[in-house]
Write a protein that holds these residues in place. Structure first.
Motif, mmCIF file in Angstrom:
data_model
loop_
_atom_site.group_PDB
_atom_site.id
_atom_site.type_symbol
_atom_site.label_atom_id
_atom_site.label_comp_id
_atom_site.label_asym_id
_atom_site.label_seq_id
_atom_site.Cartn_x
_atom_site.Cartn_y
_atom_site.Cartn_z
ATOM 1 N N LEU A 162 14.960 66.132 -42.911
ATOM 2 C CA LEU A 162 15.323 66.997 -44.511
ATOM 3 C C LEU A 162 15.555 64.981 -45.454
ATOM 4 O O LEU A 162 15.982 64.581 -45.267
ATOM 5 C CB LEU A 162 16.790 67.435 -44.084
ATOM 6 N N GLY A 163 15.627 65.979 -46.131
ATOM 7 C CA GLY A 163 16.385 65.106 -47.786
ATOM 8 C C GLY A 163 17.019 65.102 -48.353
ATOM 9 O O GLY A 163 18.056 65.744 -47.601
ATOM 10 N N ARG A 164 18.278 63.938 -49.536
ATOM 11 C CA ARG A 164 19.707 64.080 -49.432
ATOM 12 C C ARG A 164 20.133 65.633 -50.396
ATOM 13 O O ARG A 164 21.116 65.837 -49.435
ATOM 14 C CB ARG A 164 19.742 63.204 -50.681
ATOM 15 N N GLY A 165 19.319 66.598 -50.642
ATOM 16 C CA GLY A 165 20.013 67.847 -51.491
ATOM 17 C C GLY A 165 19.537 68.740 -50.183
ATOM 18 O O GLY A 165 20.605 69.194 -50.130
ATOM 19 N N ALA A 166 18.271 68.839 -49.819
ATOM 20 C CA ALA A 166 18.574 69.560 -48.869
ATOM 21 C C ALA A 166 19.476 69.249 -47.361
ATOM 22 O O ALA A 166 20.110 70.731 -46.480
ATOM 23 C CB ALA A 166 16.794 69.659 -48.120
ATOM 24 N N LEU A 167 19.907 68.078 -46.773
ATOM 25 C CA LEU A 167 20.543 67.891 -45.659
ATOM 26 C C LEU A 167 21.860 68.357 -46.109
ATOM 27 O O LEU A 167 22.721 69.259 -45.024
ATOM 28 C CB LEU A 167 21.251 66.070 -45.330
ATOM 29 N N ARG A 168 22.095 68.611 -47.603
ATOM 30 C CA ARG A 168 23.813 68.524 -48.236
ATOM 31 C C ARG A 168 23.673 70.312 -48.283
ATOM 32 O O ARG A 168 25.139 70.840 -47.235
ATOM 33 C CB ARG A 168 24.078 68.451 -49.570
ATOM 34 N N ARG A 169 22.772 70.459 -48.218
ATOM 35 C CA ARG A 169 23.352 72.184 -48.104
ATOM 36 C C ARG A 169 22.789 72.810 -46.398
ATOM 37 O O ARG A 169 22.855 73.200 -46.647
ATOM 38 C CB ARG A 169 22.102 73.172 -48.886
ATOM 39 N N SER A 170 22.557 71.742 -45.638
ATOM 40 C CA SER A 170 22.893 72.299 -44.390
ATOM 41 C C SER A 170 23.776 71.599 -43.569
ATOM 42 O O SER A 170 24.275 72.755 -43.487
ATOM 43 C CB SER A 170 21.080 71.563 -44.112
ATOM 44 N N ARG A 171 24.371 70.477 -44.252
ATOM 45 C CA ARG A 171 25.717 70.454 -44.001
ATOM 46 C C ARG A 171 26.670 71.941 -44.643
ATOM 47 O O ARG A 171 27.774 72.044 -43.048
ATOM 48 C CB ARG A 171 25.853 68.843 -44.187
ATOM 49 N N ARG A 172 26.297 72.684 -45.406
ATOM 50 C CA ARG A 172 27.754 73.347 -45.387
ATOM 51 C C ARG A 172 27.194 74.187 -44.152
ATOM 52 O O ARG A 172 28.210 75.145 -44.281
ATOM 53 C CB ARG A 172 27.094 74.248 -46.869
ATOM 54 N N ARG A 173 26.183 74.594 -43.445
ATOM 55 C CA ARG A 173 26.013 75.508 -42.390
ATOM 56 C C ARG A 173 27.324 74.634 -40.910
ATOM 57 O O ARG A 173 27.023 75.205 -39.760
ATOM 58 C CB ARG A 173 24.897 75.895 -42.123
ATOM 59 N N ILE A 174 27.540 73.666 -41.406
ATOM 60 C CA ILE A 174 27.595 73.348 -39.827
ATOM 61 C C ILE A 174 29.086 72.891 -40.245
ATOM 62 O O ILE A 174 29.602 71.848 -40.670
ATOM 63 C CB ILE A 174 26.831 71.988 -39.427
#
Lengths: 271, 288
Positions: free
Chosen positions: B69-81
């Motif tokens: 994932l790129g920065r933005g997508a990583l940020r959105r995925s981190r919300r799920r963890i």
């Protein structure tokens, strides 16, 4: 415990004999250097004037008293200018110092190799030049008056505030930053939630401390034409009005006392 | 579902923290990750949400490959963890409520979070979670005014506020006394069971792990050397993971709730060891 007491050495010394000797030679060299420097320094001293000094001091002192208190009302405007110079200069410095500090701190800089050295250079440049020298340059550029003083104070203070602030940023607890980052927060939110709360007390302390220093510095900036009490001081010195000089000294002392008291109170309230 | 495929991490100093780690965590499964200090437990869970960038290998959360994932997508995925930390990692000078709401930062814009104007549903969720972890009376206290066990409860509420699909838990009890440790572990396991939440728990205390989780993974020098139910954890396995030692006491305490192995307690303190400084810097890299 293994071994009998006899099998362990009974003597212990911090340094070897050689180390001890070198230490004494070092001290001796230092004393010799001091004596030598004293000789060089006093080559051109005219002892005739030095012997005369107590009498001269008494003479000047007698001319300075009694203070001409009637001069006090005329000093209120310069005093106001001085306080304004210090306060506006500090505010301007804070505005400039915050981004510089974040660029300079190892843990928040966008690039440790390129941006950080530039920010550090800026900090060093600002700190290496005294406010009086800044004022001298700025009076030539902006012209005499309060604005030159404000900018001089600001330029000198940027480095001071940015240096102490970036050190505070580097000392924060990384795990709190990590925790907020892990929630999916953006960089700006991480700064707001994890870094700012940790540096806030230090930041407030630094700003008030610098304001306190700036009150003192701005009191003399007028000597080079930047307005405020210094300007009045120079006017009085030029006409040898010693009783007025005394009044100005007393006023500066009182102002510094008050600013010191204020900054101590503010720092106490925050920390 | 979480899937790690050949995950490897080599730090810039050349220290190899993880070697070809592959494992799958099923929905609702709580996994205990044990291993000696420096075995790579912290690195492993930090590679999952990329607080530490893995050198190679892949991490899948559901259908998403987190490692690509790129920065933005990583940020959105981190919300799920959601993540829970050893020393709680609360922002000490913020209130309990602000700490819990910081779990919602990924869902709100900067200015809303700056003025602390969180959406009503986020606020009511925060109140509900604080009630769930038993801290309703401490909402407006500053985090540094709480005791260790209370702070860890705030940490749990913050992680749950994210409404996560996965919990990463790094030594949740290492700074807590034996009783509080058990309460915190029980709370974590209960919450995971309630909402079918999968979790990976790094843990030093083998007895505690045996007591509370149903699957244990043993890590030794960056490799998985054991993966199975807690009752398979015998002297041979512990020796493989930790090295030669008298394990009889450790295993016995598994069946004895009150006794605590003193060596296990002592070990908890030197947890952040060897490449801690590099790790710190790599963690902060998430910022820049």
């Amino acid at each position: 415990m293994a071994g009998t007491p006899a099998s362990f050495p009974q003597a212990w010394r911090k340094r070897t004999t050689r180390g001890e000797l070198l230490l004494w030679v070092g001290w001796l060299a230092l004393v010799a250097l001091f004596v030598f420097c004293w000789e060089v320094m006093n080559e051109n001293t005219m002892w005739f004037f030095v012997v005369d000094a107590p009498a001269q001091a008494l003479d000047l002192g007698s001319r300075m008293v009694p203070p001409r208190w009637s001069y006090l009302p005329a000093l209120m405007k310069p005093l106001w200018d001085t306080i304004n110079m210090a306060t506006l200069g500090t505010l301007l410095a804070i505005v400039m110092a915050i981004p510089v500090a974040f660029l300079a701190a190892r843990n928040t800089t966008p690039s440790e190799r390129f941006v950080r050295p530039v920010a550090l250079l800026g900090i060093v440049a600002s700190r290496s030049i005294n406010a009086l020298i800044w004022a001298l340059l700025l009076v030539a550029i902006i012209g005499p008056g309060v604005p030159a003083g404000v900018v001089a104070i600001a330029l000198r203070s940027v480095g001071f505030i940015a240096k102490l602030l970036y050190e505070a940023i580097e000392e924060i607890d990384a795990s709190q930053v990590e925790a907020v980052t892990a929630t999916g927060a953006s960089s700006a939110q991480v700064i707001d939630y994890a870094i700012v709360p940790q540096i806030l007390p230090a930041f407030a302390g630094i700003c008030v401390f610098r304001w306190d220093i700036n009150i003192r510095e701005s009191a003399v900036l007028g000597l080079v034409g930047a307005g405020g009490l210094g300007l009045a001081l120079q006017d009085s010195l030029n006409v040898l009005a010693w009783p007025q000089v005394t009044v100005i000294f007393v006023l500066i002392l009182l102002t510094v006392l008050v600013s010191e008291w204020v900054s101590a109170r503010v720092r106490h309230a925050i920390i | 579902m979480l899937r790690l495929v050949n995950l490897t991490k080599t730090y810039r100093t050349g220290d190899r923290a993880l070697t070809d780690v592959s494992l799958t965590v099923e929905p609702g499964q709580v996994v205990g990750l044990i291993g000696p200090s420096g075995a790579g437990k912290s690195t492993l869970i930090r590679c999952i949400n990329r607080l530490v960038e893995p050198s190679s290998g892949q991490v899948f959360l559901g259908d998403t490959e987190l490692t690509g994932l790129g920065r933005g997508a990583l940020r959105r995925s981190r919300r799920r963890i959601g993540m829970i930390f050893q020393e709680y990692a609360l922002v000490e000078r913020l209130t309990v409520m602000e700490n819990v709401l910081s779990g919602r930062l990924g869902y709100v814009g900067f200015w809303r979070s700056f003025f602390r104007r969180f959406p009503p549903d986020a606020v009511s969720t925060a109140y509900r979670l604080l009630d769930r972890v038993g801290l309703s009376d401490h909402v407006d206290k500053r985090a540094d005014a709480l005791s260790g066990g209370q702070r860890q409860r705030v940490g749990i509420a913050r992680a749950l506020a994210q409404d996560p699909d996965l919990l990463l838990i790094d030594e949740p009890t290492a700074s807590l006394d034996p009783k509080t440790s058990r309460q915190i572990m029980r709370l974590i396991v209960e919450i995971c069971d309630e909402s079918g939440l999968p979790a990976i728990i790094n843990i030093h205390d083998v007895a505690l792990a045996q007591q509370f989780v149903r699957r244990i993974i043993g890590l030794q020098a960056g490799r998985v050397v054991f993966d199975g139910p807690p009752d398979q954890l015998d002297e041979t396995v512990l020796t493989t993971i930790y090295g030669e030692e008298d394990w009889s006491a450790t295993i016995r305490t598994a069946h004895d709730d009150d006794a605590v192995d003193p060596t296990e307690q002592a070990e908890g303190h030197d947890e952040r060891e060897t490449p801690a400084e590099i790790l710190d810097r790599e963690r902060m890299a998430g910022l820049s």
